[in-house]
Design a protein around this motif. Structure first.
Motif, mmCIF file in Angstrom:
data_model
loop_
_atom_site.group_PDB
_atom_site.id
_atom_site.type_symbol
_atom_site.label_atom_id
_atom_site.label_comp_id
_atom_site.label_asym_id
_atom_site.label_seq_id
_atom_site.Cartn_x
_atom_site.Cartn_y
_atom_site.Cartn_z
ATOM 1 N N ASP A 52 -1.260 -22.428 -24.616
ATOM 2 C CA ASP A 52 -1.797 -23.627 -23.962
ATOM 3 C C ASP A 52 -1.078 -23.903 -22.642
ATOM 4 O OD1 ASP A 52 -3.580 -23.972 -26.010
ATOM 5 O OD2 ASP A 52 -2.437 -25.568 -27.005
ATOM 6 N N MET A 53 0.229 -23.714 -22.619
ATOM 7 C CA MET A 53 0.975 -23.962 -21.384
ATOM 8 C C MET A 53 0.570 -22.976 -20.300
ATOM 9 S SD MET A 53 2.574 -26.657 -21.843
ATOM 10 C CE MET A 53 3.391 -26.688 -20.283
ATOM 11 N N ARG A 54 0.397 -21.711 -20.663
ATOM 12 C CA ARG A 54 -0.040 -20.709 -19.681
ATOM 13 C C ARG A 54 -1.409 -21.079 -19.124
ATOM 14 N NH1 ARG A 54 0.688 -14.958 -18.462
ATOM 15 N NH2 ARG A 54 -1.322 -14.116 -17.828
ATOM 16 N N SER A 55 -2.294 -21.541 -20.000
ATOM 17 C CA SER A 55 -3.631 -21.957 -19.568
ATOM 18 C C SER A 55 -3.546 -23.138 -18.600
ATOM 19 C CB SER A 55 -4.468 -22.329 -20.793
ATOM 20 O OG SER A 55 -5.703 -22.831 -20.418
ATOM 21 N N LEU A 56 -2.672 -24.085 -18.883
ATOM 22 C CA LEU A 56 -2.487 -25.235 -18.002
ATOM 23 C C LEU A 56 -1.951 -24.805 -16.639
ATOM 24 C CD1 LEU A 56 -2.402 -28.339 -17.601
ATOM 25 C CD2 LEU A 56 -0.078 -28.258 -18.512
ATOM 26 N N TRP A 57 -0.983 -23.896 -16.641
ATOM 27 C CA TRP A 57 -0.428 -23.415 -15.374
ATOM 28 C C TRP A 57 -1.513 -22.740 -14.544
ATOM 29 C CZ3 TRP A 57 3.922 -20.644 -18.442
ATOM 30 C CH2 TRP A 57 4.849 -21.596 -18.899
ATOM 31 N N ILE A 58 -2.351 -21.937 -15.196
ATOM 32 C CA ILE A 58 -3.418 -21.238 -14.476
ATOM 33 C C ILE A 58 -4.403 -22.234 -13.881
ATOM 34 C CG2 ILE A 58 -5.416 -19.726 -14.816
ATOM 35 C CD1 ILE A 58 -3.634 -18.080 -16.725
ATOM 36 N N GLN A 59 -4.741 -23.290 -14.621
ATOM 37 C CA GLN A 59 -5.659 -24.308 -14.098
ATOM 38 C C GLN A 59 -5.070 -24.999 -12.873
ATOM 39 O OE1 GLN A 59 -6.610 -26.983 -17.290
ATOM 40 N NE2 GLN A 59 -7.437 -25.346 -18.564
ATOM 41 N N ARG A 60 -3.787 -25.307 -12.931
ATOM 42 C CA ARG A 60 -3.138 -25.974 -11.797
ATOM 43 C C ARG A 60 -3.067 -25.063 -10.577
ATOM 44 N NH1 ARG A 60 1.929 -28.900 -14.912
ATOM 45 N NH2 ARG A 60 0.738 -30.648 -15.743
ATOM 46 N N ILE A 61 -2.746 -23.797 -10.802
ATOM 47 C CA ILE A 61 -2.681 -22.850 -9.691
ATOM 48 C C ILE A 61 -4.064 -22.674 -9.081
ATOM 49 C CG2 ILE A 61 -2.228 -20.450 -9.071
ATOM 50 C CD1 ILE A 61 -0.110 -20.448 -11.338
ATOM 51 N N ASN A 62 -5.081 -22.576 -9.924
ATOM 52 C CA ASN A 62 -6.445 -22.404 -9.449
ATOM 53 C C ASN A 62 -6.874 -23.598 -8.604
ATOM 54 O OD1 ASN A 62 -8.942 -21.199 -9.123
ATOM 55 N ND2 ASN A 62 -9.740 -21.974 -11.049
ATOM 56 N N ALA A 63 -6.540 -24.802 -9.051
ATOM 57 C CA ALA A 63 -6.900 -26.003 -8.288
ATOM 58 C C ALA A 63 -6.210 -25.993 -6.923
ATOM 59 C CB ALA A 63 -6.524 -27.256 -9.067
ATOM 60 N N GLY A 64 -4.930 -25.637 -6.909
ATOM 61 C CA GLY A 64 -4.198 -25.585 -5.651
ATOM 62 C C GLY A 64 -4.714 -24.489 -4.739
ATOM 63 N N SER A 101 5.107 -25.446 0.538
ATOM 64 C CA SER A 101 5.596 -24.150 0.073
ATOM 65 C C SER A 101 4.468 -23.356 -0.569
ATOM 66 C CB SER A 101 6.715 -24.329 -0.947
ATOM 67 O OG SER A 101 7.783 -25.044 -0.390
ATOM 68 N N PHE A 102 3.644 -24.042 -1.347
ATOM 69 C CA PHE A 102 2.517 -23.374 -1.988
ATOM 70 C C PHE A 102 1.543 -22.856 -0.936
ATOM 71 C CE2 PHE A 102 -1.606 -23.317 -4.194
ATOM 72 C CZ PHE A 102 -1.276 -22.489 -5.260
ATOM 73 N N GLN A 103 1.340 -23.642 0.106
ATOM 74 C CA GLN A 103 0.444 -23.218 1.183
ATOM 75 C C GLN A 103 0.983 -21.959 1.875
ATOM 76 O OE1 GLN A 103 -0.244 -26.185 4.159
ATOM 77 N NE2 GLN A 103 -1.929 -25.045 5.102
ATOM 78 N N ALA A 104 2.288 -21.871 2.038
ATOM 79 C CA ALA A 104 2.887 -20.686 2.646
ATOM 80 C C ALA A 104 2.665 -19.456 1.766
ATOM 81 C CB ALA A 104 4.373 -20.909 2.876
ATOM 82 N N ILE A 105 2.781 -19.626 0.456
ATOM 83 C CA ILE A 105 2.545 -18.513 -0.465
ATOM 84 C C ILE A 105 1.088 -18.080 -0.403
ATOM 85 C CG2 ILE A 105 2.456 -17.886 -2.911
ATOM 86 C CD1 ILE A 105 4.996 -19.590 -3.265
#
Length: 140
Positions: A52-64, A101-105
């Motif tokens: 579940d945590m991995r799924s949440l991280w992926i959703q957040r990364i996808n949104a960003g 920082s995320f934008q730079a990545i």
């Protein structure tokens, strides 16, 4: 044969069964079954929590990533091409707390994708070939 093995087991089972309802807290046979089932669920749910945590991280990364014009898969592929080795947990935290920082990545990943899937420049030695297929979903 040990004399105290059984009472110790009973005490331990009843200690784990504290808070259960009905006979599950004070009848050894029922408590033993309930505790065994609870321990099995506890083991399985530790695995589910990770999933579940991995799924949440992926959703957040996808949104960003979509805020910056990339899909999750393209971002991760571009990050691999750019030799960026940040795990999903840290990447999701960056997307939330450190947007710059995320934008730079994202920019580095986009650049790596552009270099990988850019059309080859025509040279005298090589005949003019059809341009390479662009990376699907990549907005230029």
């Amino acid at each position: 044969r040990e004399l105290f093995a059984r009472p110790m087991k009973r005490e331990r089972i009843f200690e784990w069964a504290k808070g259960f309802r009905g006979r599950a807290k004070n009848c050894f046979r029922v408590a033993n079954q309930q505790v065994e089932g609870a321990l099995q669920n506890q083991y399985a749910d530790r695995k589910v929590r990770k999933r579940d945590m991995r799924s949440l991280w992926i959703q957040r990364i996808n949104a960003g990533a979509r805020e910056h014009g990339l899909k999750y898969g393209d971002l991760m592929h571009g990050a691999t091409l750019a030799n960026i080795s940040i795990d999903r947990k840290v990447l999701s935290e960056l997307a939330i707390t450190e947007p710059s920082s995320f934008q730079a990545i994202v920019a580095q990943a986009r650049e790596a994708l552009m270099l990988r899937y850019a059309a080859p420049t025509g040279s005298a030695a090589a005949p003019a070939a059809a341009p390479a297929a662009p990376c699907p979903g990549l907005k230029t």
